[in-house]
Design a protein around this motif. Structure first.
Motif, PDB file in Angstrom:
ATOM      1  N   THR A 114     -26.833  40.126 -58.577  1.00  0.00           N
ATOM      2  CA  THR A 114     -28.115  39.757 -59.191  1.00  0.00           C
ATOM      3  C   THR A 114     -29.036  41.192 -59.386  1.00  0.00           C
ATOM      4  O   THR A 114     -28.967  41.759 -58.682  1.00  0.00           O
ATOM      5  CB  THR A 114     -28.730  38.665 -58.665  1.00  0.00           C
ATOM      6  N   LEU A 115     -29.945  40.771 -60.532  1.00  0.00           N
ATOM      7  CA  LEU A 115     -30.678  42.120 -60.889  1.00  0.00           C
ATOM      8  C   LEU A 115     -32.066  41.339 -60.640  1.00  0.00           C
ATOM      9  O   LEU A 115     -32.718  40.206 -61.132  1.00  0.00           O
ATOM     10  CB  LEU A 115     -30.669  42.225 -62.194  1.00  0.00           C
ATOM     11  N   TRP A 116     -32.885  42.251 -60.174  1.00  0.00           N
ATOM     12  CA  TRP A 116     -34.343  41.847 -59.790  1.00  0.00           C
ATOM     13  C   TRP A 116     -35.094  43.085 -60.145  1.00  0.00           C
ATOM     14  O   TRP A 116     -34.785  44.373 -59.726  1.00  0.00           O
ATOM     15  CB  TRP A 116     -34.501  41.429 -58.155  1.00  0.00           C
ATOM     16  N   CYS A 117     -36.197  42.757 -60.653  1.00  0.00           N
ATOM     17  CA  CYS A 117     -37.317  43.799 -61.100  1.00  0.00           C
ATOM     18  C   CYS A 117     -38.891  43.416 -60.702  1.00  0.00           C
ATOM     19  O   CYS A 117     -39.015  41.968 -60.534  1.00  0.00           O
ATOM     20  CB  CYS A 117     -37.352  44.195 -62.497  1.00  0.00           C
ATOM     21  N   TRP A 118     -39.652  44.296 -60.497  1.00  0.00           N
ATOM     22  CA  TRP A 118     -40.905  44.071 -59.934  1.00  0.00           C
ATOM     23  C   TRP A 118     -41.954  45.373 -60.579  1.00  0.00           C
ATOM     24  O   TRP A 118     -41.305  46.457 -60.820  1.00  0.00           O
ATOM     25  CB  TRP A 118     -41.201  43.761 -58.722  1.00  0.00           C
ATOM     26  N   GLY A 119     -43.144  45.025 -60.551  1.00  0.00           N
ATOM     27  CA  GLY A 119     -44.068  46.166 -60.953  1.00  0.00           C
ATOM     28  C   GLY A 119     -44.718  45.706 -62.327  1.00  0.00           C
ATOM     29  O   GLY A 119     -44.723  44.723 -62.565  1.00  0.00           O
ATOM     30  N   SER A 143     -47.039  41.252 -65.229  1.00  0.00           N
ATOM     31  CA  SER A 143     -46.495  41.927 -64.048  1.00  0.00           C
ATOM     32  C   SER A 143     -46.282  41.418 -62.940  1.00  0.00           C
ATOM     33  O   SER A 143     -46.809  40.019 -62.412  1.00  0.00           O
ATOM     34  CB  SER A 143     -47.660  42.986 -63.670  1.00  0.00           C
ATOM     35  N   GLN A 144     -45.130  41.718 -61.964  1.00  0.00           N
ATOM     36  CA  GLN A 144     -44.789  41.194 -60.871  1.00  0.00           C
ATOM     37  C   GLN A 144     -45.044  41.963 -59.605  1.00  0.00           C
ATOM     38  O   GLN A 144     -44.537  43.037 -59.584  1.00  0.00           O
ATOM     39  CB  GLN A 144     -43.460  40.517 -60.973  1.00  0.00           C
ATOM     40  N   ASN A 145     -45.651  41.606 -58.711  1.00  0.00           N
ATOM     41  CA  ASN A 145     -45.530  42.315 -57.326  1.00  0.00           C
ATOM     42  C   ASN A 145     -44.689  42.245 -56.241  1.00  0.00           C
ATOM     43  O   ASN A 145     -44.945  42.999 -55.302  1.00  0.00           O
ATOM     44  CB  ASN A 145     -47.123  42.187 -56.886  1.00  0.00           C
ATOM     45  N   MET A 146     -43.606  41.381 -56.631  1.00  0.00           N
ATOM     46  CA  MET A 146     -42.652  41.169 -55.677  1.00  0.00           C
ATOM     47  C   MET A 146     -41.393  41.117 -56.327  1.00  0.00           C
ATOM     48  O   MET A 146     -41.346  40.585 -57.781  1.00  0.00           O
ATOM     49  CB  MET A 146     -42.808  39.878 -54.678  1.00  0.00           C
ATOM     50  N   PRO A 147     -40.222  41.170 -55.960  1.00  0.00           N
ATOM     51  CA  PRO A 147     -38.866  41.207 -56.571  1.00  0.00           C
ATOM     52  C   PRO A 147     -38.537  40.001 -57.381  1.00  0.00           C
ATOM     53  O   PRO A 147     -38.889  38.768 -56.779  1.00  0.00           O
ATOM     54  CB  PRO A 147     -37.809  41.631 -55.535  1.00  0.00           C
ATOM     55  N   THR A 148     -38.540  39.925 -58.568  1.00  0.00           N
ATOM     56  CA  THR A 148     -38.229  38.812 -59.251  1.00  0.00           C
ATOM     57  C   THR A 148     -36.998  38.801 -60.362  1.00  0.00           C
ATOM     58  O   THR A 148     -36.688  39.986 -60.800  1.00  0.00           O
ATOM     59  CB  THR A 148     -39.461  38.701 -60.360  1.00  0.00           C
ATOM     60  N   LEU A 171     -44.145  48.506 -55.739  1.00  0.00           N
ATOM     61  CA  LEU A 171     -43.406  48.628 -54.458  1.00  0.00           C
ATOM     62  C   LEU A 171     -42.553  47.491 -54.009  1.00  0.00           C
ATOM     63  O   LEU A 171     -41.723  47.332 -53.002  1.00  0.00           O
ATOM     64  CB  LEU A 171     -44.538  49.121 -53.188  1.00  0.00           C
ATOM     65  N   GLY A 172     -43.097  46.148 -54.490  1.00  0.00           N
ATOM     66  CA  GLY A 172     -42.313  45.125 -54.398  1.00  0.00           C
ATOM     67  C   GLY A 172     -42.923  44.243 -52.980  1.00  0.00           C
ATOM     68  O   GLY A 172     -41.872  43.506 -52.491  1.00  0.00           O
ATOM     69  N   ILE A 173     -43.995  44.642 -52.478  1.00  0.00           N
ATOM     70  CA  ILE A 173     -44.341  44.218 -51.202  1.00  0.00           C
ATOM     71  C   ILE A 173     -45.806  43.524 -51.519  1.00  0.00           C
ATOM     72  O   ILE A 173     -46.582  43.196 -50.414  1.00  0.00           O
ATOM     73  CB  ILE A 173     -44.587  45.402 -50.071  1.00  0.00           C
ATOM     74  N   GLY A 174     -45.861  43.037 -52.550  1.00  0.00           N
ATOM     75  CA  GLY A 174     -47.309  42.303 -52.815  1.00  0.00           C
ATOM     76  C   GLY A 174     -48.356  42.930 -53.348  1.00  0.00           C
ATOM     77  O   GLY A 174     -48.062  44.113 -54.042  1.00  0.00           O
ATOM     78  N   VAL A 175     -49.636  42.530 -52.984  1.00  0.00           N
ATOM     79  CA  VAL A 175     -50.829  43.298 -53.450  1.00  0.00           C
ATOM     80  C   VAL A 175     -51.361  44.272 -52.608  1.00  0.00           C
ATOM     81  O   VAL A 175     -52.432  44.745 -52.526  1.00  0.00           O
ATOM     82  CB  VAL A 175     -51.974  42.353 -53.741  1.00  0.00           C
ATOM     83  N   ASP A 176     -50.535  44.828 -51.843  1.00  0.00           N
ATOM     84  CA  ASP A 176     -50.894  45.549 -50.516  1.00  0.00           C
ATOM     85  C   ASP A 176     -51.348  46.949 -51.202  1.00  0.00           C
ATOM     86  O   ASP A 176     -50.824  47.433 -52.108  1.00  0.00           O
ATOM     87  CB  ASP A 176     -49.772  45.860 -49.341  1.00  0.00           C
ATOM     88  N   PRO A 177     -52.121  47.853 -50.348  1.00  0.00           N
ATOM     89  CA  PRO A 177     -52.420  49.149 -50.682  1.00  0.00           C
ATOM     90  C   PRO A 177     -51.249  50.120 -50.786  1.00  0.00           C
ATOM     91  O   PRO A 177     -50.217  49.464 -50.407  1.00  0.00           O
ATOM     92  CB  PRO A 177     -53.270  49.415 -49.644  1.00  0.00           C
ATOM     93  N   ASP A 178     -51.516  51.395 -51.289  1.00  0.00           N
ATOM     94  CA  ASP A 178     -50.299  52.054 -51.216  1.00  0.00           C
ATOM     95  C   ASP A 178     -49.850  52.506 -49.873  1.00  0.00           C
ATOM     96  O   ASP A 178     -50.753  52.195 -48.878  1.00  0.00           O
ATOM     97  CB  ASP A 178     -51.097  53.481 -52.015  1.00  0.00           C
TER      98      ASP A 178
END
Length: 904
Positions: free
Chosen positions: A241-246, A260-265, A544-551
C-alpha cells in the motif's frame, strides 16, 4: 546482553531480598540509615542568601553522591537542611525498582540541577552493562519520568531537578514482562525469550541464525520504502500500500483532494512497487501512474481530475526518477531510458531544449539507474558507465567544466553502482563502494571538508558505502555497516544531529542501523533495518508525518502509538499518529463524543474515522477529519457547535459541507479557517468575540469574519479571539477587560483590531484572560491579565500591550485559566503562573511569575486545560499533570504535580 545468566542469579539474590540503601543527612532526619557526610569542595559552603558554593553529599561508604553547582539551592535552603531518607520501593508494572530514596525538604526546586552519581560495581551490580539501569522519578506509586543519564566506565550519572523521590530501576521497555537487565532482547516483545541457536542472544535480536544482526532497539515496523520531496513525503508499506502526507496544494498526495495531511494517508486501494518525487508511482503490474504536479509535466492542467493517480500509457516500467517539478525520467522493463517535461537546460538529454509532454527516448542504449536534479540528470548504463546532462552552472555534471549539455556526456572512465542528484550537486558510489561527490558546495553538501565548488568527482573519505541520497542542499548516506551519515545545510534540522549547524563532512546520526534514506528540500526520512520509518527536519504542512509537531532536529518515528495533537479544558481530547481521536475527562454535556454524557478518567476512542485535529471549548469540542470536514459535539446552549440550532450533541455532527484547515474553540464560541484561508466564527457573541462587527447573544451557524482577508492561524480565549493573517499581521477582538487584546487600552472590540509589531507573527495562543504570541524571530510576547504571574514577568499587574518574555528561541505556547506553558527551539518545556493544582508540572504547588524549566525531557507539543496541562514528548508519548477531579489527566483521578503518562 552480556552476562545474562549471571544477571538472573543476581536478581534472585539481590533484588528479591529488597536490599535498599538507607541514606540520611548528617543533620539527622529519617534515621536508621547511613550517615551523610557534607563535603565542601568549593571553599565556603554558606552565604547570607542561603546559596552554596560547589559541594557534594555522599553516603558514608561513598557509594551514592549528589554534586551541586554554585548557586544550585534556592534562597533559605542550605546543604545542612538536605535530608535523603530511605523510601519503600513501589511495585511498578513496567519496572523493577532496585532502590529508592527521598530528597527532602519537599516542594523545593533546584535553581541549578545537581548531578546524582552511583557506581554500578560499588553497588554490586558489576555483572551487567551500567546502561541497563535507569534513574527514575517516582510519584504516586508510578514512574513519571526517566532521567537522561551519562555513563563513564561503571559510573552512571544524571541530573535531577527538584526534591522528590528517585530510584534506580530496571525498565521493561518493550512490555514483554522481562525487565531490561534480564531480557535477551530488550525493546522487542519476546515473551518466550527464544534462543533457538543457543548463541546467548534472543532470536528476536539475531534472527535465530547466530549471525548477530545489528539491532536498533525498536519493535518491527511495516515500512518498505520512503521518499522525501520538497513539500511532502510518500512511503510504501510491506503490504504494497502507498501512503502520502504533507503539503497537498496541487494534489500531490494523490488522495483525491487538495487537503494537506500531517500524518500518513493511504492512496487508494491498489498495491505498488515504487514511488518517486511523490507524484509518480509504479504499481505491482508494472504500469506507471502520475498525479498532482506530475500532471503539468505531461501537459495536463492542475485540476481535481489529477488529485488521484492516473495511468500513463500501457508500457511496463522498472524505475522512475522525478527530483523536481520540471522533468521526470524513467526506465522501462526493456532497460530503455525515457524523459519528459521542461527542457530549458537540456535536462531531457535528447539533443535539444524542446519541452516534451510525453516520454521521449534518450539514446538507444540500455540503462539500470537514473537520478534527476532540478535541471540536470545523471544515469548509469548497463555497462556501469556514468553519464550526466543538463544544467552545469555549478559543475554538477562532473565533467570538469561548467558548460551545459543537451545530450549525455560520460563522467570519467570508472564503473559506478549508484547515483543521486540534489539541487545542483551530484553524488555516486563506484563499484568498489567508494563515495564521490561534485557540484555546488556552499553548504558543505559535497562532504569533502570544504565549501568550494567541485567540477569533477571528489572522493569522500575512505569508507565503503551502500546507499547515497541527495536532498536539495544536503546529503545523507548509509555506510556498509548500515550506519547513517548526513552533511550539508542544516537550517531546519534536516541533518538529524540534534542541532542546526551545517556540516561539510559526513556526520554520524545516532547509533541505529538503517536500510534506506531520502532527502527533501529541508527534511529527511529514512527506514531502519527493522522496518520502522523516521523523519526529521522542517515539518511545515506535516511532511514529517508526525502530526502538527514542531520541526525536529533528530530522527522522529512515524508510528501508531504516538500522539500528535491535543487540547483540553475540563476534559481532554487528542489525536494519535494513526489519526484516531480519543477524549477523556468531564462528559456531562456530551463533550467526550462517545454518544453518552458520562465522564471518563482514561482515554476513550471517538468513532472509527481518521482525524487531523481537535479543539476543546469549555463544554464542547470540534475536530477536523482527514477529509477536511468539520464536526462538533457537546454543549450547544450558545450555538457554539455551529449546527444552526442550540441542541446539544453527544456525538460528532458534521458542520456544513465545506473543507476546513484549522479550528479553535473558546469557552462558548468557535472559530475556524476554511481551506480557502477565509475565517469563520460562531457561538456566543456578547463581548464581540466573533469579530463580525456586532454584539449578539447567539450566532448558531458559521459567519465569515473580515472578508476578504485570508488567515493562517486562530486562537480563542474565554471571551476573546486572536488570529494571524497570511501577511503576518496579528489581530484580536472581543472582551478586553484586562488588556487581553493587546491594543493599549481596555475597551472591548467587536471587529479585529491589529496589534502593533515590527516583525510578522508566527503563532498566537490565548488563555482565559491573557494572550501570548511568538514573532518570526522566535521572541515570545504576552499581555492581559497578570494577577498570578501568567504573563511571565516579575511584576504583577495587567499588561495592555505585548511584553517580551525571557530570551529568544520559542516555538509554541498554550494558555490555561491562569497559567502558561511554552516550548523552546531546543524542545525544552517551560511553565509559569498559577500552580495550585500542580498544573506547572514542577512537582510543587507553588506559583511562578517567571518561566521555569520542567524536567529535562524534550517536548514536541503542549496543550492546556483550565487547570491542567498535557504535552507530547519527542518520543510521541502523551503526558498530563495538574487538576484531575474529572479524570482530565487520563490516568484515573489522582492529582499529579509532575508530567504523568496517560493510561491507554
Amino acid at each position: 546482553m552480556k552476562h545474562n545468566r549471571m544477571l538472573r542469579k543476581f536478581f534472585d539474590v539481590f533484588l528479591f531480598s529488597l536490599l535498599f540503601l538507607s541514606l540520611t543527612s548528617c543533620s539527622g532526619g529519617g534515621g536508621g540509615g547511613n550517615e551523610l557526610d557534607a563535603v565542601n569542595e568549593g571553599g565556603g559552603a554558606e552565604n547570607p542568601e542561603g546559596q552554596s558554593a560547589l559541594f557534594e553529599l555522599k553516603s558514608a561508604d561513598g557509594k551514592i553522591r549528589l554534586v551541586f553547582e554554585e548557586g544550585a539551592l534556592p534562597a533559605g535552603v542550605s546543604e545542612e537542611q538536605i535530608v535523603i531518607v530511605k523510601e519503600s520501593a513501589p511495585e511498578i508494572h513496567a519496572a523493577k525498582v532496585l532502590l529508592a530514596y527521598d530528597f527532602k525538604p519537599d516542594g523545593i526546586t533546584f535553581l541549578k540541577s545537581p548531578t546524582l552519581f552511583f557506581d554500578a560495581e560499588d553497588l554490586g551490580l558489576n555483572n551487567y552493562d551500567p546502561r541497563e539501569i535507569k534513574i527514575v522519578l517516582i510519584s504516586g506509586g508510578a514512574i513519571v519520568e526517566t532521567i537522561s543519564v551519562s555513563i563513564e566506565g561503571n559510573v552512571v550519572s544524571g541530573k535531577i531537578s527538584h526534591f522528590s523521590t528517585y530510584g534506580l530501576a530496571a525498565v521493561d521497555e518493550d512490555g514483554d514482562g522481562f525487565f531490561r537487565i534480564e531480557d535477551n532482547c530488550p525493546d522487542v516483545p519476546n515473551p518466550d525469550q527464544v534462543d533457538a541457536d543457543k548463541d546467548g542472544v534472543g532470536d528476536a535480536c539475531d534472527g535465530g541464525n547466530g549471525v548477530g544482526e545489528a539491532y536498533d532497539g525498536d519493535a518491527k515496523g511495516d515500512w518498505l520504502d520512503i521518499m522525501a520531496t520538497k513539500l511532502h513525503t510518500c512511503g510504501l508499506k510491506t503490504d504494497g500500500t502507498l501512503w502520502c502526507w504533507g503539503n497537498n496544494g496541487f494534489g500531490q498526495l494523490g488522495i483525491g483532494s487538495q487537503i494537506s495531511q500531517n500524518m500518513p494517508t493511504k492512496v487508494g486501494a491498489d498495491t505498488w512497487l515504487s514511488v518517486v518525487g511523490g507524484t509518480y508511482g509504479i504499481k505491482t503490474d508494472g504500469t506507471l501512474w502520475f498525479w498532482g504536479s506530475g500532471s503539468s509535466q505531461l501537459g495536463y492542467p492542475a485540476n481535481d481530475e489529477n488529485n488521484s493517480p492516473r495511468k500513463l500509457g500501457a508500457d511496463m516500467w522498472s524505475h522512475i526518477a522525478s527530483g523536481s517539478s520540471s522533468h521526470t525520467c524513467g526506465i522501462k522493463n526493456d532497460d530503455t531510458l525515457w524523459c519528459w517535461g521542461l527542457n530549458e537546460y537540456g535536462e531531457l538529454g535528447i539533443g535539444n531544449r524542446d519541452r516534451r509532454i510525453e516520454p521521449v527516448q534518450v539514446t538507444a542504449d540500455t540503462w539500470f539507474a537514473i537520478a534527476v536534479g532540478v535541471n540536470h540528470t545523471c544515469g548509469i548504463k548497463n555497462d556501469n558507465n556514468l553519464w550526466c546532462w543538463g544544467k552545469n552552472n555549478r559543475g554538477q555534471l562532473g565533467v570538469g567544466d561548467r558548460d551545459d549539455r543537451n545530450s549525455p556526456v560520460q563522467v570519467g572512465a570508472d564503473k559506478w553502482l549508484s547515483v543521486t542528484a540534489g539541487h545542483e550537486h551530484t553524488c555516486g558510489i563506484k563499484n568498489d563502494g567508494a563515495l564521490w561527490c561534485w557540484g555546488r558546495n556552499d553548504y558543505g553538501q559535497i562532504g569533502d571538508g570544504t565549501n568550494a565548488v567541485k567540477e569533477s568527482p571528489t572522493k569522500i573519505g575512505d569508507s565503503s558505502w551502500l546507499l547515497i541520497a541527495a536532498g536539495e542542499y544536503h546529503t545523507c548516506g548509509i555506510k556498509s555497516d548500515k550506519t547513517l551519515w548526513c552533511w550539508g545545510l542544516n537550517d531546519n534540522g534536516q541533518l538529524g544531529i540534534d542541532n542546526r549547524e551545517d556540516k561539510n563532512i559526513p556526520t554520524k546520526i545516532g547509533s541505529s542501523v538503517w536500510s534506506s534514506v531520502s532527502g527533501g528540500l529541508d527534511h529527511t526520512c529514512g527506514l531502519r533495518t527493522n522496518g520502522t520509518a523516521w523523519c526529521w527536519g522542517k515539518n511545515d504542512n506535516g511532511k514529517l508525518g508526525i502530526g502538527v509537531d514542531p520541526d525536529k532536529n533528530v530522527p522522529t518515528k512515524i508510528g501508531n502509538d504516538q500522539w500528535s495533537y491535543l487540547d483540553g479544558s475540563y476534559f481532554s481530547c487528542a489525536v494519535k499518529a494513526d489519526s484516531t481521536l480519543w477524549c477523556w475527562g468531564s462528559g456531562g454535556d456530551g463533550q467526550i463524543g462517545d454518544g453518552s454524557r458520562l465522564s471518563r478518567d482514561v482515554p476513550l476512542k471517538v468513532g472509527n474515522d481518521p482525524w487531523l485535529s481537535v479543539a476543546n471549548g469549555l463544554l464542547h469540542a470540534c475536530g477536523i477529519k482527514n477529509d477536511g470536514t468539520l464536526w462538533c459535539w457537546g454543549k450547544n446552549s450558545d450555538g457554539q457547535l455551529g449546527t444552526g440550532d442550540v441542541v446539544d450533541q453527544n456525538s460528532p455532527v458534521q458542520i456544513g459541507m465545506d473543507i476546513w484547515s484549522f479550528i479553535a474553540a473558546g469557552n462558548y464560541h468557535t472559530c475556524g479557517i476554511k481551506n480557502d484561508e477565509t475565517l469563520w466564527c460562531w457561538g456566543k457573541n456578547d463581548k464581540g468575540q466573533l469579530g463580525n462587527g456586532g454584539i449578539s447573544n447567539i450566532q448558531n451557524a458559521p459567519v465569515q469574519i473580515a472578508a476578504p482577508d485570508i488567515w493562517s492561524h486562530i486562537t480563542a480565549g474565554n471571551f476573546h479571539t486572536c488570529g494571524i493573517k497570511f501577511n503576518g499581521d496579528l489581530l484580536c477582538w472581543g472582551l478586553n477587560s484586562n488588556g487581553q487584546l493587546g491594543v493599549n487600552d481596555t475597551n472591548d472590540r467587536s471587529s479585529p483590531a491589529i496589534i502593533g509589531s515590527d516583525n510578522p507573527w508566527l503563532f498566537v495562543g490565548a488563555g482565559d484572560f491573557h494572550t501570548c504570541g511568538i514573532d518570526n524571530n522566535k521572541k515570545l510576547w504576552c499581555w492581559g491579565y497578570n494577577a498570578v504571574g501568567q504573563i511571565g514577568i516579575e511584576k504583577l499587574g495587567d499588561q495592555i500591550v505585548p511584553v517580551k518574555i525571557g530570551d529568544n528561541g520559542w516555538l509554541s505556547m498554550t494558555g490555561g485559566y491562569y497559567h502558561t506553558c511554552s516550548i523552546k527551539d531546543d524542545n525544552t518545556l517551560w511553565c509559569w503562573g498559577l500552580n495550585e493544582y500542580g498544573q506547572l508540572g514542577d512537582g510543587t504547588k507553588i506559583g511562578q511569575k517567571l518561566p521555569i524549566k520542567i524536567g529535562v525531557d524534550s517536548w514536541s507539543y503542549i496543550g492546556s486545560g483550565h487547570e491542567h496541562t498535557c504535552g507530547v514528548k519527542n518520543d510521541g508519548t502523551l503526558w498530563c499533570w495538574g487538576r484531575n477531579d474529572s479524570g482530565q489527566l487520563g490516568n484515573g483521578k489522582i492529582y499529579y504535580a509532575v508530567p504523568t503518562a496517560v493510561v491507554q
